[in-house]
Design an enzyme around this catalytic site. Structure first.
Site, PDB file in Angstrom:
ATOM      1  CG  ASP A  50      95.929  97.252 -71.785  1.00  0.00           C
ATOM      2  OD1 ASP A  50      95.024  97.374 -72.618  1.00  0.00           O
ATOM      3  OD2 ASP A  50      95.719  97.107 -70.561  1.00  0.00           O
ATOM      4  CE  LYS A  71      91.044 102.299 -71.245  1.00  0.00           C
ATOM      5  NZ  LYS A  71      90.092 103.111 -71.940  1.00  0.00           N
ATOM      6  CG  MET A 186      99.600 105.247 -64.234  1.00  0.00           C
ATOM      7  SD  MET A 186      97.936 104.600 -64.556  1.00  0.00           S
ATOM      8  CE  MET A 186      97.453 104.010 -62.919  1.00  0.00           C
TER       9      MET A 186
END
Length: 283
Positions: A50, A71, A186
């Protein structure tokens, strides 16, 4: 990193052809990778990694194929369905597959989705936990997620849902009133909405907050602020994701536990930031 690092003696599990191991790489510092993670890297034919995986960790898998599947918000990214099915295809081709994810694969990492897809397609799996940024990243900033004088509860939430918007399913009133410390993954994109929701639910405007960016890496930055000033201070600082947000009085402990600053020669800012008026050993 050197590929000469060896595992201590022991009965380490074997990554067999056709298996997929889902492994947490930790929050950034390569030293926070587990020994099971190192064992997996040593054996894998393919490593699917990732965006938040520290690239030097891949040096411990010099013989493997390295495939990026990261991502990042607002940037072109692989579709989750494609990633999951690619893991299935690699396993069916007889590869020894390591799915390497930042932090812990089961903490806001979609590891559960990928693991379920693999099991539904008959692919055997192993889960290797990792240190989550919401714990390890704050520890590197000198912020304990639990402290007996501050909290007996901590809540981990995500700052956005599958659509990229602030999660509509979260009961911010319940979170604000029920958890003394809140750790938000996030959350920078929607920080104002989150702060407004928490204050509307009764959290004080002057409650201590911290934003830890690029946690545990050489680029780590930490901003100490308050709930009311968090949005403006982030904008003024120029900080960017990836970031962990922490809301609660445990942030004050950074004044005495900023171990990285102390290692560089700085003195603690306050030996008793909670104002307890007694030595810590008498707590």
């Amino acid at each position: 990193m050197s590929d000469s690092i060896t595992l201590p003696g022991g009965d380490w599990p074997t990554l067999e052809p056709g298996w997929v191991w889902l492994c947490g790489a930790g929050p950034g510092d390569p030293g926070l990778l587990t020994l099971h993670g190192l064992n997996a890297l040593r054996q894998a034919d393919v490593v699917i990694y990732d965006a938040l995986v520290e690239k030097t960790i891949l040096d411990w898998a010099p013989e493997a194929e390295h495939v990026y599947a990261g991502k990042r918000g607002g940037k072109p990214s692989a579709q989750q369905r494609d990633i999951s099915l690619h893991l299935v295809d690699l396993a069916r081709a007889g590869k020894r597959v390591l799915r390497l994810k930042g932090g812990d694969p089961f903490v806001f990492g979609r590891g559960g989705e990928e693991a379920q897809t693999l099991v539904q397609h008959g692919v055997p799996i192993r889960i290797i936990p990792g240190i989550s940024a919401g714990i390890g990243g704050l520890a590197y900033a000198g912020i304990p997620v639990t402290h007996r004088d501050v909290n007996q509860s901590v809540t981990f939430v995500t700052g956005h849902d599958q659509s990229g918007e602030a999660p509509s399913s979260l009961n911010w009133n319940a979170i604000a009133q029920g958890s003394q410390v809140i750790v938000i993954y996030m959350g920078m994109k929607h920080v104002q909405r989150i702060a407004d929701a928490l204050m509307a639910a009764g959290r004080p405007a002057d409650e201590p907050c911290a934003i830890v960016c690029s946690a545990t890496t050489g680029d780590q930055s930490v901003l100490e602020t308050t709930l009311a000033r968090m949005t403006a201070d982030i904008a003024e600082s120029g900080l960017e994701p990836p970031a962990i947000l922490c809301v609660g009085r445990s942030v004050l402990m950074r004044q005495v536990l900023d171990w990285q600053a102390m290692a560089s020669g700085s003195a603690p800012r306050d030996l008793d930031p909670l104002g307890r008026g007694r030595p810590a050993e008498r707590a």
